[in-house]
Design a protein around this motif. Structure first.
Motif, PDB file in Angstrom:
ATOM      1  N   ALA A 162      -9.789 -17.214  47.706  1.00 28.89           N
ATOM      2  CA  ALA A 162     -10.283 -18.569  48.197  1.00 28.89           C
ATOM      3  C   ALA A 162      -9.459 -19.733  47.727  1.00 28.89           C
ATOM      4  O   ALA A 162      -8.893 -20.413  48.764  1.00 28.89           O
ATOM      5  CB  ALA A 162     -11.738 -18.775  48.054  1.00 28.89           C
ATOM      6  N   ALA A 163      -9.058 -19.559  46.364  1.00 28.35           N
ATOM      7  CA  ALA A 163      -8.282 -20.748  45.972  1.00 28.35           C
ATOM      8  C   ALA A 163      -6.684 -20.736  46.241  1.00 28.35           C
ATOM      9  O   ALA A 163      -6.311 -21.573  46.601  1.00 28.35           O
ATOM     10  CB  ALA A 163      -8.496 -20.483  44.294  1.00 28.35           C
ATOM     11  N   ARG A 164      -6.004 -19.270  46.602  1.00 24.25           N
ATOM     12  CA  ARG A 164      -4.962 -19.307  46.958  1.00 24.25           C
ATOM     13  C   ARG A 164      -4.767 -19.691  48.392  1.00 24.25           C
ATOM     14  O   ARG A 164      -3.802 -20.413  48.813  1.00 24.25           O
ATOM     15  CB  ARG A 164      -4.380 -17.818  46.746  1.00 24.25           C
ATOM     16  N   ALA A 165      -5.912 -19.350  49.261  1.00 17.50           N
ATOM     17  CA  ALA A 165      -5.776 -19.764  50.559  1.00 17.50           C
ATOM     18  C   ALA A 165      -5.867 -21.244  50.684  1.00 17.50           C
ATOM     19  O   ALA A 165      -5.294 -22.037  51.498  1.00 17.50           O
ATOM     20  CB  ALA A 165      -6.817 -19.200  51.291  1.00 17.50           C
ATOM     21  N   GLU A 166      -6.597 -22.023  49.773  1.00 19.54           N
ATOM     22  CA  GLU A 166      -6.956 -23.450  49.765  1.00 19.54           C
ATOM     23  C   GLU A 166      -5.498 -23.941  49.385  1.00 19.54           C
ATOM     24  O   GLU A 166      -4.856 -25.011  49.911  1.00 19.54           O
ATOM     25  CB  GLU A 166      -8.097 -23.939  48.964  1.00 19.54           C
ATOM     26  N   ALA A 167      -4.772 -23.543  48.462  1.00 19.55           N
ATOM     27  CA  ALA A 167      -3.545 -24.018  47.917  1.00 19.55           C
ATOM     28  C   ALA A 167      -2.374 -23.909  49.150  1.00 19.55           C
ATOM     29  O   ALA A 167      -1.814 -24.669  49.202  1.00 19.55           O
ATOM     30  CB  ALA A 167      -3.101 -23.302  46.606  1.00 19.55           C
ATOM     31  N   ALA A 168      -2.503 -22.560  49.786  1.00 23.22           N
ATOM     32  CA  ALA A 168      -1.561 -22.558  51.016  1.00 23.22           C
ATOM     33  C   ALA A 168      -1.619 -23.543  52.011  1.00 23.22           C
ATOM     34  O   ALA A 168      -0.688 -24.050  52.611  1.00 23.22           O
ATOM     35  CB  ALA A 168      -1.646 -21.115  51.607  1.00 23.22           C
ATOM     36  N   MET A 169      -2.860 -23.727  52.317  1.00 20.78           N
ATOM     37  CA  MET A 169      -3.109 -25.003  53.234  1.00 20.78           C
ATOM     38  C   MET A 169      -2.762 -26.253  53.011  1.00 20.78           C
ATOM     39  O   MET A 169      -2.283 -26.972  53.698  1.00 20.78           O
ATOM     40  CB  MET A 169      -4.640 -24.651  53.834  1.00 20.78           C
ATOM     41  N   ALA A 170      -3.126 -26.523  51.664  1.00 17.43           N
ATOM     42  CA  ALA A 170      -2.864 -27.646  51.207  1.00 17.43           C
ATOM     43  C   ALA A 170      -1.164 -27.984  51.376  1.00 17.43           C
ATOM     44  O   ALA A 170      -0.735 -28.977  51.131  1.00 17.43           O
ATOM     45  CB  ALA A 170      -3.322 -28.075  49.735  1.00 17.43           C
ATOM     46  N   ALA A 171      -0.521 -26.864  51.008  1.00 14.26           N
ATOM     47  CA  ALA A 171       0.785 -26.803  50.928  1.00 14.26           C
ATOM     48  C   ALA A 171       1.559 -26.906  52.400  1.00 14.26           C
ATOM     49  O   ALA A 171       2.715 -27.076  52.698  1.00 14.26           O
ATOM     50  CB  ALA A 171       1.524 -25.803  50.401  1.00 14.26           C
TER      51      ALA A 171
END
Length: 274
Positions: A162-171
């Motif tokens: 979930a955290a990596r998905a959020e980081a990807a979307m933020a990028a």
């Protein structure tokens, strides 16, 4: 888990093409573009929806490969496949430079066992605009199987993804381009971690992203079957793939495409008949 749903989403099948000399299951069996292309044609004929082309082994203890060598292994094959087929092509790499070269050659997905944690990987994925698979791995391939530890493997893997998905979307990676992979066998004990994670796959699916499951020929199957070698784990691979399908995964990454396609077709027909 309801095996009698009348509307079952199709589970896509991703066929593996390892252009490596040291992969755990079939390393060294393919050498050169023509051999890889012959395998790609066979996997497509067998029913593969996607092909996953890799040029660096991520088996436990694997040594890193320079980006230039990895590109030389995968890009000519990706270009050759794309020249004769519109099949979805994934590149299995941790390196942004390899992903860029692969997408330029015709790949449509970046399958990253490091979940875009490499230097400038998030930026590259956003710029490329391709689909991106974010996989959980505790540690790195060279050391990941040295005493992996979890308090709650399902919760920890779900939180990480979930955290990596959020980081990807933020990028800047579009949400609809993101896939998740629980990383069976990557920094997990064969029995203590992999089995509970497979049993708890619904929690990963509930995060709302398509889930890619890679269980084909994995070591936990051998551990449950008197140490059978990778090429003697077809039955266990299919059983694990069907367990994933029952829990809602969107795709399975496999070596034995024809047999998996047949198993999924029969499983789906039975479930829909109910």
């Amino acid at each position: 888990m309801d095996l009698h749903r009348t509307e079952l989403p199709p589970v896509r099948v991703m066929g593996v093409i390892n252009m490596t000399p040291d992969s755990f299951s079939d390393g060294g069996r393919l050498s050169g573009v023509e051999a890889g292309l012959v395998k790609a044609r066979r996997l497509i004929a067998d029913g593969a929806d996607m092909l996953d082309v890799g040029g660096e082994s991520t088996r436990p203890g694997a040594a890193p490969v320079p980006a230039e060598e990895e590109i030389a292994r995968v890009v000519p094959l990706i270009r050759a496949i794309r020249a004769e087929s519109d099949v979805a092509i994934s590149v299995d790499t941790m390196k942004p430079a390899v992903a860029r070269a692969a997408v330029a050659a015709g790949a449509t997905m970046w399958n990253d066992v490091a979940a875009l944690r490499g230097e400038r990987a998030l930026e590259a994925a956003a710029e490329l605009g391709c689909e991106a698979v974010l996989m959980h791995m505790q540690g790195e391939p060279g050391t990941m199987q040295k005493e992996p530890r979890y308090d709650d493997v399902v919760a920890e893997v779900a939180d990480f993804l979930a955290a990596r998905a959020e980081a990807a979307m933020a990028a800047g990676v579009a949400r609809e381009r993101i896939w998740l992979d629980p990383g069976i066998g990557f920094g997990k004990h064969m029995i203590r971690h992999n089995l509970p994670l497979l049993a708890g796959l619904s929690r990963i699916v509930e995060l709302g992203f398509p889930v890619l499951l890679g269980v084909s020929r994995k070591s936990f199957i051998g551990a449950l079957d008197a140490g059978s070698p990778p090429d003697a784990r077809l039955g266990g691979s299919i059983a694990a793939a069907l367990a994933g399908a029952a829990r809602g995964v969107a795709a399975v990454r496999v070596h034995d495409v024809r047999e998996t396609v047949q198993a999924l077709r029969v499983w789906t027909a039975i479930a829909q008949a109910g």
